[in-house]
Enzyme design. Structure first.
Site, PDB file in Angstrom:
ATOM      1  N   GLU A 298       0.868  -1.183   0.000  1.00 56.44           N
ATOM      2  CA  GLU A 298       0.000   0.000   0.000  1.00 56.44           C
ATOM      3  C   GLU A 298       0.900   1.228   0.000  1.00 56.44           C
ATOM      4  O   GLU A 298       1.965   1.222   0.633  1.00 56.44           O
ATOM      5  CB  GLU A 298      -0.889   0.008   1.256  1.00 56.44           C
ATOM      6  CG  GLU A 298      -1.741   1.276   1.339  1.00 56.44           C
ATOM      7  CD  GLU A 298      -2.804   1.247   2.427  1.00 56.44           C
ATOM      8  OE1 GLU A 298      -2.676   0.448   3.378  1.00 56.44           O
ATOM      9  OE2 GLU A 298      -3.755   2.045   2.325  1.00 56.44           O
TER      10      GLU A 298
ATOM     11  N   CYS B  29      -6.502   0.841   2.969  1.00 51.40           N
ATOM     12  CA  CYS B  29      -7.516   1.904   2.975  1.00 51.40           C
ATOM     13  C   CYS B  29      -7.409   2.825   1.769  1.00 51.40           C
ATOM     14  O   CYS B  29      -8.348   3.553   1.450  1.00 51.40           O
ATOM     15  CB  CYS B  29      -7.394   2.731   4.247  1.00 51.40           C
ATOM     16  SG  CYS B  29      -7.807   1.831   5.732  1.00 51.40           S
TER      17      CYS B  29
ATOM     18  N   ASN C 230     -11.891  -3.240   0.585  1.00 52.54           N
ATOM     19  CA  ASN C 230     -10.729  -3.489   1.441  1.00 52.54           C
ATOM     20  C   ASN C 230     -11.196  -3.951   2.817  1.00 52.54           C
ATOM     21  O   ASN C 230     -11.552  -5.093   3.000  1.00 52.54           O
ATOM     22  CB  ASN C 230      -9.841  -2.245   1.516  1.00 52.54           C
ATOM     23  CG  ASN C 230      -8.741  -2.394   2.552  1.00 52.54           C
ATOM     24  OD1 ASN C 230      -8.077  -3.432   2.587  1.00 52.54           O
ATOM     25  ND2 ASN C 230      -8.568  -1.432   3.427  1.00 52.54           N
ATOM     26  N   GLU C 231     -11.211  -3.037   3.752  1.00 55.41           N
ATOM     27  CA  GLU C 231     -11.545  -3.420   5.135  1.00 55.41           C
ATOM     28  C   GLU C 231     -12.950  -2.894   5.414  1.00 55.41           C
ATOM     29  O   GLU C 231     -13.118  -1.895   6.102  1.00 55.41           O
ATOM     30  CB  GLU C 231     -10.510  -2.785   6.061  1.00 55.41           C
ATOM     31  CG  GLU C 231     -10.365  -3.435   7.394  1.00 55.41           C
ATOM     32  CD  GLU C 231      -9.268  -2.750   8.195  1.00 55.41           C
ATOM     33  OE1 GLU C 231      -9.327  -1.514   8.375  1.00 55.41           O
ATOM     34  OE2 GLU C 231      -8.329  -3.444   8.638  1.00 55.41           O
TER      35      GLU C 231
HETATM   36  O1  AHR Z   1      -1.994  -1.419   7.013  1.00 51.45           O
HETATM   37  C1  AHR Z   1      -2.494  -0.169   7.344  1.00 51.45           C
HETATM   38  C2  AHR Z   1      -4.012  -0.106   7.286  1.00 51.45           C
HETATM   39  O2  AHR Z   1      -4.572  -0.954   8.235  1.00 51.45           O
HETATM   40  C3  AHR Z   1      -4.627  -0.568   6.004  1.00 51.45           C
HETATM   41  O3  AHR Z   1      -4.660   0.426   5.058  1.00 51.45           O
HETATM   42  C4  AHR Z   1      -6.014  -0.939   6.400  1.00 51.45           C
HETATM   43  O4  AHR Z   1      -6.579  -1.916   5.577  1.00 51.45           O
HETATM   44  C5  AHR Z   1      -5.874  -1.339   7.853  1.00 51.45           C
HETATM   45  O5  AHR Z   1      -6.786  -0.672   8.643  1.00 51.45           O
END
Ligand code: AHR
Length: 658
Positions: A49, A244, A375-376
């Site tokens: 990321e 994110c 993603n999350e």
């Molecule tokens: O790894 C950092 C962040 O942690 C990522 O962007 C997210 O997916 C998680 O909350």
């Protein structure tokens, strides 16, 4: 006599404090002919990321910050220069609708024959190496043909010129000009000057400086030392672009893959969400140039032998931020982006997006097999959106495995609800995240022992032991965290029939530009180092084998008995047995590893990752402080005796008769 006894007592206490060892030898038995599960080739991968300046300012080797003046403050990173009596002006122009993807450029007027121009500070400076070649390029346009040229100078931190060249714009139309020079000094904190020679004006855009020596020598490519660190892990997959960052703090700034391919001058720069995420680590100069875009991600995966795992936005902005949602009846373009991405990766050159891939220089498909939807994410709003994506993607591409999120935590209501829903939907792969204390990792080594053996596979998609707490800027990549991860990973390995992928997160961090810690690999502008956690990941990945076999102590899996954790795999291709054993205790232990069912060769190797100091870390100055040490070991018949030092992670490899 009393005094002597007292003295002996003290000596005993002293010695036992310093040479703590459990004298009883423990017999670990490996039933090497009893295959329990297959280890997927994807098992240990990497999660990329653009956080912590991992992309811009990191692996993307561009040295000029804000090269196209699209930062909110258009001249951030740039400084006007008036040297030796030079004078002039810089105007920022915005051509708006005429070029919406790259609206701004600068109009530089020099009123003096020399000494006027701009300098760029780079990303916390520019790292340059003596004798290496640097390639400069610029888009320029002359309002009228004037006899001016641009003097390009690389400047050391001390202010000396350590490389220079000139370019002479000659056209009234936008045109790319290039030149190069060699650096005469090594400097992690150089800067770049662009000076106008001659009186007159010139329009400039996309002012760029790259090392020639990039990964695979690709022009405008990636930083070779950082990619090498990934290649050295032989990762099974590469997840990109996050994280994110996929979601954006709001939908407007979500990641849109189609805007990240083609000419870099047309990839619209936007803010990086990590710019403003943490009040305690503001990074106002953090933007996304997308120079590292989707073609480059796919190529990177291909280069390092990793299966690509792109994550696409599913119509949801980050649920820690705005929580914006795309109405269900307006998801069409988002779903189309997902379908087009599969065609871009796998389609023949006769398809629209396969043709695009070929035009960009990669006619061969990338063999995409999986994709993350969101993603999350969490909540019923996620499930609703996921279902729409799943239906459309599997209708056209039934073979593509979809990754769905189980939210930000490995337990609790959000997790349980998602887990239940996705299992009901018979989802392909569930993405679990755990940013927890080292103790949690030790206590959860049996986490997957009782998971359903049928149904969705598990992707431990983001995890890292936190020495303080998740999100704390004081977290360290120390040995205590790394050894806890090593212990936990024996549980992933033992359950390889359920867990098909795992990746530590985040991956990269610039020592001066980070927002989140801990991270797997740290770097400055010239150097980089793997943390102890990196070596844990590497040892698992390089020793992942193909088939899990039972390793027991007193007929039980080794899940923390006296601080020890262990697992074993066969490498059926290399005809090897691989044993991993982690001693998290402060007592040295004696182990007798007995191999049943196959005949081990007499010579094996032992790789040990160990430190007496649980607070020990690696650093730029001491990158190998905690790093694997390899030695030879002798098997006697079907067993080998080992001393498991305190706080050690041992990997034994031995060939087995075919
Ligand atoms: O790894 C950092 C962040 O942690 C990522 O962007 C997210 O997916 C998680 O909350």
């Amino acid at each position: 006599m009393k005094k002597i006894l007292l003295l002996l007592g003290f000596i005993f206490l002293y010695l036992s404090a310093f040479c703590q060892s459990d004298t009883t030898e423990k017999v670990y038995v490996i039933a090497a002919d009893n295959i329990k599960a297959h280890v997927q080739p994807t098992m240990y991968g990497v999660f990329f990321e653009d956080i912590n300046m991992a992309g811009d300012g990191g692996v993307y080797a561009e040295l000029v910050k804000n090269r196209s003046f699209e930062f909110k403050a258009p001249l951030m990173g740039w400084k006007e220069l008036k040297q030796d009596g030079g004078d002039g002006s810089v105007l920022v122009l915005n051509r708006g609708v005429a070029n919406p993807d790259n609206p701004r450029f600068i109009h530089v007027t020099s009123k003096t024959p020399k000494g006027y121009g701009l300098s760029n500070e780079g990303f916390r400076g520019m790292g340059v190496k003596k004798d290496d070649q640097y390639n400069f390029s610029v888009l320029a346009k002359l309002p009228w043909v004037a006899g001016i040229s641009l003097q390009i100078e690389l400047i050391s931190a001390k202010g000396e010129v350590i490389g220079s060249a000139t370019v002479s714009p000659s056209s009234k139309e936008w045109k790319k000009y290039t030149t190069n020079f060699n650096a005469t000094e090594t400097d992690p904190k150089a800067s770049l000057r662009v000076l106008v020679n001659g009186k007159g004006s010139v329009d400039l855009d996309m002012i760029s400086l790259f090392p020639k020596d990039t990964w695979k020598q690709r022009e405008g490519g990636l930083r070779a030392d950082l990619v090498q660190k990934l290649a050295d892990m032989k990762p099974g997959f590469l997840r990109f672009p996050g994280g994110c960052i996929v979601e954006g703090r709001e939908l407007d700034t979500r990641y849109q893959w189609k805007k990240t391919i083609g000419d870099v001058a047309d990839r619209r720069m936007i803010i990086n969400r990590w710019n403003t995420e943490f009040a305690h680590r503001p990074t106002p100069d953090y933007y996304q140039s997308f120079g590292l875009g989707f073609l480059e991600y796919f190529e990177l995966a291909e280069d390092i032998g990793a299966s690509p795992l792109p994550i696409i936005n599913c119509g949801m902005a980050c649920q820690f931020n705005t929580c914006e949602l795309v109405p269900l009846d307006q998801l069409g373009p988002y779903v189309k982006d997902a379908l087009d991405l599969i065609e871009f990766a796998n389609g023949s050159v006769k398809t629209t997006w396969g043709k695009k891939r070929a035009q960009l220089g990669h006619p061969k498909p990338f063999n995409l097999k999986m994709m993350g939807v969101g993603n999350e994410q969490w909540g019923p709003q996620y499930i609703e959106r996921y279902k729409i994506f799943e239906k459309a993607i599997h209708a056209r591409y039934p073979q593509i495995k979809l990754v769905s999120s189980l939210g930000p935590n490995p337990d609790g209501e959000i997790f349980d609800d998602l887990n239940k829903s996705f299992r009901k939907l018979n989802a392909d792969i569930l993405d679990e995240h755990y940013y927890r204390a080292p103790q949690w990792f030790l206590q959860n080594v049996k986490r997957y022992d009782n998971y359903a053996r049928k149904g969705p596979k598990i992707f431990a998609g983001e995890y890292a032991a936190q020495s303080v707490s998740a999100g704390s800027p004081d977290n360290k990549n120390n040995w205590q965290c790394a050894i806890a991860e090593a212990a936990f990973m024996t549980g992933l390995e033992r359950n390889a029939d359920v867990v098909s992928m795992a990746s530590y997160a985040p991956l990269f961090a610039h020592v001066e530009g980070w927002q989140w810690t801990p991270d797997l690999i740290w770097f400055d502008n010239l150097k980089s180092y793997g943390t102890p956690n990196y070596y844990v990941q590497q040892l698992y990945s390089l020793n992942k084998g193909t088939d899990v076999v039972p390793l027991t102590l007193d007929n039980k899996a080794v899940t923390g008995q006296e601080g020890c954790f262990a697992s074993a795999v066969l490498d059926s291709k290399g005809h090897q047995l691989i044993i991993k054993i982690v001693n998290t205790g402060k007592m040295e232990q004696k182990a007798d590893l007995v191999v049943n069912g196959v005949k081990p060769g007499s010579k094996g190797t032992l790789t040990v990752l160990q430190s007496d100091d649980l607070n020990g870390v690696n650093s730029l100055d001491d990158p190998l402080n905690i790093s694997p040490k390899k030695s030879k070991i002798e098997f006697m018949g079907n067993h080998v005796k080992l001393i498991l030092k305190q706080y050690s992670f041992c990997v034994v490899r031995v060939s087995i008769a075919e």
